[in-house]
Design a protein around this motif. Structure first.
Motif, mmCIF file in Angstrom:
data_model
loop_
_atom_site.group_PDB
_atom_site.id
_atom_site.type_symbol
_atom_site.label_atom_id
_atom_site.label_comp_id
_atom_site.label_asym_id
_atom_site.label_seq_id
_atom_site.Cartn_x
_atom_site.Cartn_y
_atom_site.Cartn_z
ATOM 1 N N TYR A 28 0.836 -1.285 -0.272
ATOM 2 C CA TYR A 28 -0.193 -0.179 0.010
ATOM 3 C C TYR A 28 0.746 1.518 0.496
ATOM 4 O O TYR A 28 0.280 2.404 -0.384
ATOM 5 C CB TYR A 28 -1.029 0.133 1.439
ATOM 6 C CG TYR A 28 -2.196 -0.222 1.373
ATOM 7 C CD1 TYR A 28 -1.977 -1.571 0.042
ATOM 8 C CD2 TYR A 28 -3.412 -0.892 2.276
ATOM 9 C CE1 TYR A 28 -2.997 -2.795 0.253
ATOM 10 C CE2 TYR A 28 -4.121 -1.674 2.034
ATOM 11 C CZ TYR A 28 -4.586 -2.603 0.854
ATOM 12 O OH TYR A 28 -5.034 -3.229 0.960
ATOM 13 N N TRP A 32 1.048 4.153 -2.659
ATOM 14 C CA TRP A 32 0.190 6.140 -2.947
ATOM 15 C C TRP A 32 1.292 6.257 -2.679
ATOM 16 O O TRP A 32 1.615 7.599 -3.482
ATOM 17 C CB TRP A 32 0.406 5.941 -0.799
ATOM 18 C CG TRP A 32 -1.231 5.454 -0.615
ATOM 19 C CD1 TRP A 32 -1.816 4.834 -0.281
ATOM 20 C CD2 TRP A 32 -2.156 6.107 -0.929
ATOM 21 N NE1 TRP A 32 -3.598 4.497 -0.247
ATOM 22 C CE2 TRP A 32 -3.476 5.434 -0.704
ATOM 23 C CE3 TRP A 32 -2.279 7.329 -2.004
ATOM 24 C CZ2 TRP A 32 -4.720 6.153 -1.049
ATOM 25 C CZ3 TRP A 32 -3.569 7.687 -1.879
ATOM 26 C CH2 TRP A 32 -4.597 7.547 -1.449
ATOM 27 N N ASN A 55 -4.131 2.048 4.646
ATOM 28 C CA ASN A 55 -4.397 2.479 3.705
ATOM 29 C C ASN A 55 -4.050 4.064 4.323
ATOM 30 O O ASN A 55 -3.307 4.997 3.774
ATOM 31 C CB ASN A 55 -5.042 2.944 2.462
ATOM 32 C CG ASN A 55 -5.527 2.392 1.504
ATOM 33 O OD1 ASN A 55 -4.378 2.197 0.600
ATOM 34 N ND2 ASN A 55 -6.492 1.247 2.145
ATOM 35 N N ARG A 109 -10.649 1.451 -2.183
ATOM 36 C CA ARG A 109 -9.346 0.645 -1.896
ATOM 37 C C ARG A 109 -10.509 -0.948 -2.093
ATOM 38 O O ARG A 109 -10.535 -1.006 -0.898
ATOM 39 C CB ARG A 109 -8.036 0.936 -1.082
ATOM 40 C CG ARG A 109 -6.558 0.180 -1.882
ATOM 41 C CD ARG A 109 -7.301 -1.872 -1.755
ATOM 42 N NE ARG A 109 -6.291 -2.669 -2.514
ATOM 43 C CZ ARG A 109 -6.384 -3.732 -2.947
ATOM 44 N NH1 ARG A 109 -7.714 -4.009 -2.384
ATOM 45 N NH2 ARG A 109 -5.450 -4.916 -3.220
#
Length: 201
Positions: A28, A32, A55, A109
């Motif tokens: 993750y 990002w 996240n 997500r």
């Protein structure tokens, strides 16, 4: 709502046990990092269907000081979010979000795939109305909606063009970028998801 009840109950608790921070934080964070290369610095973010907030932990690692908020139906997951200092709003994705303010980024997500298609227009409306600039969706893509059995059950998972649907509803949303994350990625694999980055113009 059958889908919400599924995630609120025992099946949602089992999902938490099978999808831990130690398992997900690296892929993750890698995802990002790629997203943040395409957008301006953020002060606030809202995750719709945050689960335990991996996240948001990745975002906080990459952007210390960002204000992170979440919407999450599962009680066990909400307790974890609060323990980690994440603001939790008392809504689910498929109902109106009142008096919640605005966020630089609103994102999902692996959540829209589990929303009943009849409820999606309201979810899109919520996301659009509470985003001051960016919307990001990381979901299973298909050019036409198709239901996929989930753990042997029907009507719990769909693949679709979620980004296309919200951009059709709101023509001022511009596609900034998109990319695919393959399950055999040698650095940070995910489950064959596609990331869509959109901006209000």
């Amino acid at each position: 709502m059958e889908q919400v009840e599924y995630w609120e109950g025992r099946d949602g608790n089992e999902y938490i046990e099978c999808n831990t921070e130690s398992m997900l934080l690296h892929p993750y964070t890698h995802m990002w990092n790629r997203i943040l290369e395409k957008i301006n610095p953020l002060c606030s973010a809202l995750e719709v269907g945050a689960n335990i907030g991996v996240n948001l932990q990745a975002l906080k690692h990459l952007m210390p000081g960002i204000k992170c908020s979440a919407i999450e139906p599962n009680t066990k997951a909400r307790r974890r979010l609060l323990q980690d200092g994440i603001e939790v709003h008392p809504y689910v994705a498929e109902e109106p979000w009142d008096n919640m303010g605005m966020f630089d980024l609103v994102f999902t997500r692996g959540v829209l795939i589990h929303v009943n298609p009849k409820s999606l227009p309201l979810v899109y409306e919520n996301m659009y109305n509470h985003s001051s600039r960016y919307i990001v969706m990381t979901e299973y893509f298909a050019p036409k909606r198709e239901m996929i059995p989930y753990h042997g059950k029907n009507d719990l998972l769909w693949r679709a063009d979620y980004a296309g649907e919200i951009m059709n509803m709101y023509p001022d949303l511009k596609l900034v970028d998109y990319f695919f994350i393959y399950k055999r990625d040698p650095v940070a694999p995910q489950d064959n998801v596609t990331v869509f980055i959109m901006e209000k113009t």
